[in-house]
Design an enzyme around this catalytic site. Structure first.
Site, PDB file in Angstrom:
ATOM      1  N   LYS A  70      53.957 -47.448 -34.068  1.00  0.00           N
ATOM      2  CA  LYS A  70      55.230 -46.723 -34.022  1.00  0.00           C
ATOM      3  C   LYS A  70      55.044 -45.371 -33.345  1.00  0.00           C
ATOM      4  CE  LYS A  70      56.792 -43.998 -37.126  1.00  0.00           C
ATOM      5  NZ  LYS A  70      57.245 -43.352 -38.375  1.00  0.00           N
ATOM      6  N   ASP A  77      60.764 -48.069 -36.831  1.00  0.00           N
ATOM      7  CA  ASP A  77      60.626 -47.299 -38.061  1.00  0.00           C
ATOM      8  C   ASP A  77      61.495 -47.924 -39.147  1.00  0.00           C
ATOM      9  OD1 ASP A  77      63.220 -46.629 -37.399  1.00  0.00           O
ATOM     10  OD2 ASP A  77      62.920 -44.461 -37.541  1.00  0.00           O
TER      11      ASP A  77
END
Length: 382
Positions: A233, A251
């Protein structure tokens, strides 16, 4: 009577008997009497009321189906009555969200092509609403973005943006941060929470950048994920926004929304990334991430989404999971959509809202009232 007539009398009687079809003897009469007796015995067993056997048998045959029909009728009614509540219960379970889902994606399993088409429609609609979508972390270079993204774990981008000005003023380069005193670094990043583990990650990745990459942030996923505290991420945030390399930022908000939109059922971040990659062109990956995250933070909240104020409600298969009343839903909107400050202290020029306030000062030693914390004050952006 004459003797001749008397002699002829027996012959005439015999002839009369033959003419009548009988023999004139007792045996035929006795045999004929047995048959009716047998019939009466059988009839007596079948019909004790004395009615004719044939009539009774016919009536019984007609009465039997009638009796069966009468007995079956209550059962059918009972079955029908029992089935009715089940049907009603099924109808009650068909919530508006499921009805909207059926309308949006059909009752049959959605094909890959249909899902891709729907993802494109959602992306286009979000692009019109959030034309100003951007990474909500303040940064001036790849190193600052990398550090800010590591700090954003388990806290808001607002809190990170309020913390990093002093941090970058003290340690502007990887070399400076790698040489930082751990306790001093921890104190600077304390407002972001988990400051000890985050300080350890920042010291480790800064040293790795200094020693292995000449003080520069690498521009590949494989190299970035080798740095302490950096996962996929974080890597895609840096690549997409500091290097212009397309990538999905999966996320919490992103994963939650793509599941609500029925674009995937996966919960693992890597699998979510792979499935959404297949639905959209590579050139849209970074911006689709920003738009989706913007929508999740402002409208489509986790516990109580503002369905009644959602700009893409007609495209959402989960419409109805949250507040559908327009006026009540408006009160749930956050940041610029709710008339509140945003998360960046230095937002882009096209941002339609107000900039975030700087980090509030701490309470003076004299015990006087401190400046309210932006995350706890009424109406503050979160």
């Amino acid at each position: 009577m004459s003797e001749q007539e008397a002699a002829a009398a027996p012959a005439r009687k015999a002839a009369a008997g033959k003419a009548a079809g009988g023999t004139g003897t007792a045996k035929p009469v006795k045999a004929a009497g047995k048959a009716p007796a047998a019939k009466r015995t059988t009839a007596a067993k079948q019909a004790p009321t004395g009615e004719a056997p044939a009539r009774k048998t016919s009536a019984a045959k007609k009465a039997a189906p009638a009796a069966k029909a009468k007995k079956a009728t209550p059962a059918k009614k009972a079955t029908a009555k029992k089935a009715t509540p089940a049907k009603k219960a099924t109808a009650k379970k068909a919530t508006p969200a499921k009805a909207a889902a059926a309308k949006a994606s059909g009752s049959k399993p959605e094909s890959q092509a249909a899902r891709a088409k729907r993802a494109a429609r959602i992306n286009s609609a979000l692009a019109e609403v959030y034309y100003y979508a951007h990474p909500e972390l303040d940064f001036e270079n790849p190193f600052e973005l990398l550090v800010a993204t590591v700090l954003s774990a388990q806290t808001t981008d607002l809190r990170v943006n309020q913390t990093t000005p002093a941090l970058f003023a003290a340690y502007p380069t990887p070399e400076d941060m790698a040489a930082a005193d751990p306790e001093a670094l921890e104190e600077l990043i304390r407002p972001t929470g988990f400051f000890r583990s985050k300080a350890k990650s920042l010291l480790g990745l800064s040293a790795a950048l200094r020693d292995d990459h000449g003080g520069e942030v690498p521009g590949s996923v494989d190299e970035l994920v080798k740095l302490p505290g950096v996962g996929r991420k974080t890597a895609f945030v840096v690549l997409g926004n500091a290097f212009g390399v397309p990538g999905l930022t999966v996320d919490t908000h992103f994963g939650r929304l793509v599941r609500r939109w029925k674009l995937t059922e996966q919960t693992d971040a890597v699998k979510v990334e792979q499935e959404i990659d297949d639905l959209l062109p590579e050139s849209e990956w970074t911006m689709f991430s920003h738009r989706t995250i913007f929508h999740g933070r402002r409208v489509c909240h986790s516990r109580k989404p503002a369905c009644g104020a959602c700009p893409i409600a007609e495209l959402c298969p989960s419409y109805g999971e949250g507040e559908t009343d327009p006026e009540k839903a408006k009160k749930l909107l956050k940041y610029e959509m709710g008339g509140q400050p945003g998360q960046r202290l230095k937002p882009p020029a096209d941002y339609p809202g107000r900039p975030a306030p700087p980090l509030p000062s701490r309470a003076p030693a004299t015990g006087s009232a401190a400046t309210p914390d932006a995350d706890s004050a009424p109406g503050a952006a979160r």
